[in-house]
Enzyme design. Structure first.
Site, PDB file in Angstrom:
ATOM      1  N   HIS A 178       0.800  -1.116  -0.107  1.00 14.94           N
ATOM      2  CA  HIS A 178       0.042   0.034  -0.095  1.00 14.94           C
ATOM      3  C   HIS A 178       1.026   1.473  -0.152  1.00 14.94           C
ATOM      4  O   HIS A 178       2.216   1.412   0.221  1.00 14.94           O
ATOM      5  CB  HIS A 178      -0.978  -0.071   1.306  1.00 14.94           C
ATOM      6  CG  HIS A 178      -1.797  -1.060   1.656  1.00 14.94           C
ATOM      7  ND1 HIS A 178      -2.981  -0.974   1.493  1.00 14.94           N
ATOM      8  CD2 HIS A 178      -1.314  -2.403   2.073  1.00 14.94           C
ATOM      9  CE1 HIS A 178      -3.540  -2.220   1.872  1.00 14.94           C
ATOM     10  NE2 HIS A 178      -2.713  -3.064   2.450  1.00 14.94           N
ATOM     11  N   GLU A 225       2.431  -1.076   4.431  1.00 12.08           N
ATOM     12  CA  GLU A 225       2.298   0.471   3.899  1.00 12.08           C
ATOM     13  C   GLU A 225       3.697   1.223   3.764  1.00 12.08           C
ATOM     14  O   GLU A 225       4.384   1.147   4.543  1.00 12.08           O
ATOM     15  CB  GLU A 225       1.366   1.436   5.044  1.00 12.08           C
ATOM     16  CG  GLU A 225       0.109   0.598   5.398  1.00 12.08           C
ATOM     17  CD  GLU A 225      -0.934   1.297   4.455  1.00 12.08           C
ATOM     18  OE1 GLU A 225      -0.673   2.067   3.424  1.00 12.08           O
ATOM     19  OE2 GLU A 225      -2.233   0.957   4.545  1.00 12.08           O
ATOM     20  N   HIS A 275      -2.116  -3.007  -3.403  1.00 12.43           N
ATOM     21  CA  HIS A 275      -3.689  -2.586  -3.026  1.00 12.43           C
ATOM     22  C   HIS A 275      -4.752  -2.356  -4.196  1.00 12.43           C
ATOM     23  O   HIS A 275      -5.732  -3.157  -4.193  1.00 12.43           O
ATOM     24  CB  HIS A 275      -3.832  -1.395  -1.901  1.00 12.43           C
ATOM     25  CG  HIS A 275      -5.059  -1.540  -1.263  1.00 12.43           C
ATOM     26  ND1 HIS A 275      -5.267  -0.290  -0.379  1.00 12.43           N
ATOM     27  CD2 HIS A 275      -6.013  -2.293  -0.920  1.00 12.43           C
ATOM     28  CE1 HIS A 275      -6.633  -0.422   0.047  1.00 12.43           C
ATOM     29  NE2 HIS A 275      -6.951  -1.723   0.043  1.00 12.43           N
ATOM     30  N   ASP A 284      -3.315   2.377  -4.823  1.00  9.39           N
ATOM     31  CA  ASP A 284      -1.928   2.416  -4.331  1.00  9.39           C
ATOM     32  C   ASP A 284      -1.342   0.887  -4.522  1.00  9.39           C
ATOM     33  O   ASP A 284      -2.186   0.029  -4.699  1.00  9.39           O
ATOM     34  CB  ASP A 284      -1.989   2.521  -2.744  1.00  9.39           C
ATOM     35  CG  ASP A 284      -3.029   1.983  -1.934  1.00  9.39           C
ATOM     36  OD1 ASP A 284      -4.050   1.789  -2.464  1.00  9.39           O
ATOM     37  OD2 ASP A 284      -2.547   1.412  -0.790  1.00  9.39           O
TER      38      ASP A 284
END
Length: 185
Positions: free
Chosen positions: A35, A117, A153, A163
């Site tokens: 992400h 992330e 993602h 993303d």
């Protein structure tokens, strides 16, 4: 890096999030989902990502923050712009990162994935340290889990998410990680 018996990676900064739950019994972790995140969008640092994932008040008057205030979200790991990795959820647990998602016909990717992330956004290139940290983390995860694919993602939430974005260099990531081509989108 080594994943301990408790699902936490030794030597990493650890900030346990309350936003997780149990994975379904007998479901192996087969997918790594990459992400990007910045709060507010395009702004880096400032601690708002940590505050969001820890369920703490988001102290900002930026209009975007109103859209995520009260959101219960997390990821297993966040890699900041300097390449520092923070773990928020044990790899044994289900982090709340992918939302409504599908991989190879299987819905609910949170059940069988790890979420990472990268601090960033769709319109800013990621830093060399972030790629290096993601490669190290991916090798660690591959050594301990039955992973068989990496997706963005955007690949598991098609039409809903963008993303890690068009500036994420999948070829660079593959070279640094040594992943076989069939692992990537």
């Amino acid at each position: 890096m080594i994943i301990g018996a408790d699902g936490w990676v030794g030597g990493l900064r650890r900030l346990p999030s309350p936003h997780f739950d149990r994975r379904p019994d007998g479901v192996p972790v087969e997918l790594l989902v990459v992400h990007n995140i910045s709060l507010p969008p395009g702004h880096f640092g400032g601690g708002l990502i940590e505050r969001l994932f820890l369920g703490r008040p988001l102290e900002s008057d930026h209009v975007f923050i109103e859209q995520v205030r009260g959101l219960r979200a997390s990821a297993h790991f966040v890699i900041d712009r300097t390449g520092q990795i923070t773990q928020f959820v044990s790899c044994d647990e289900r982090a709340w990162h992918a939302g409504v998602s599908v991989f190879e016909g299987r819905a609910g990717c949170n059940d069988f994935s790890i979420g990472v992330e990268l601090e960033g956004c769709d319109f800013t290139a990621f830093e060399a340290g972030q790629y290096a940290a993601l490669a190290r983390l991916t090798r660690c995860l591959r050594a301990a889990l039955p992973l068989r694919a990496v997706r963005g993602h955007s690949h598991v939430a098609v039409g809903r998410k963008t993303d890690p974005g068009p500036l994420f260099d999948w070829h660079r990531f593959a070279r640094q990680t040594g992943l076989p081509g069939h692992w990537l989108p």
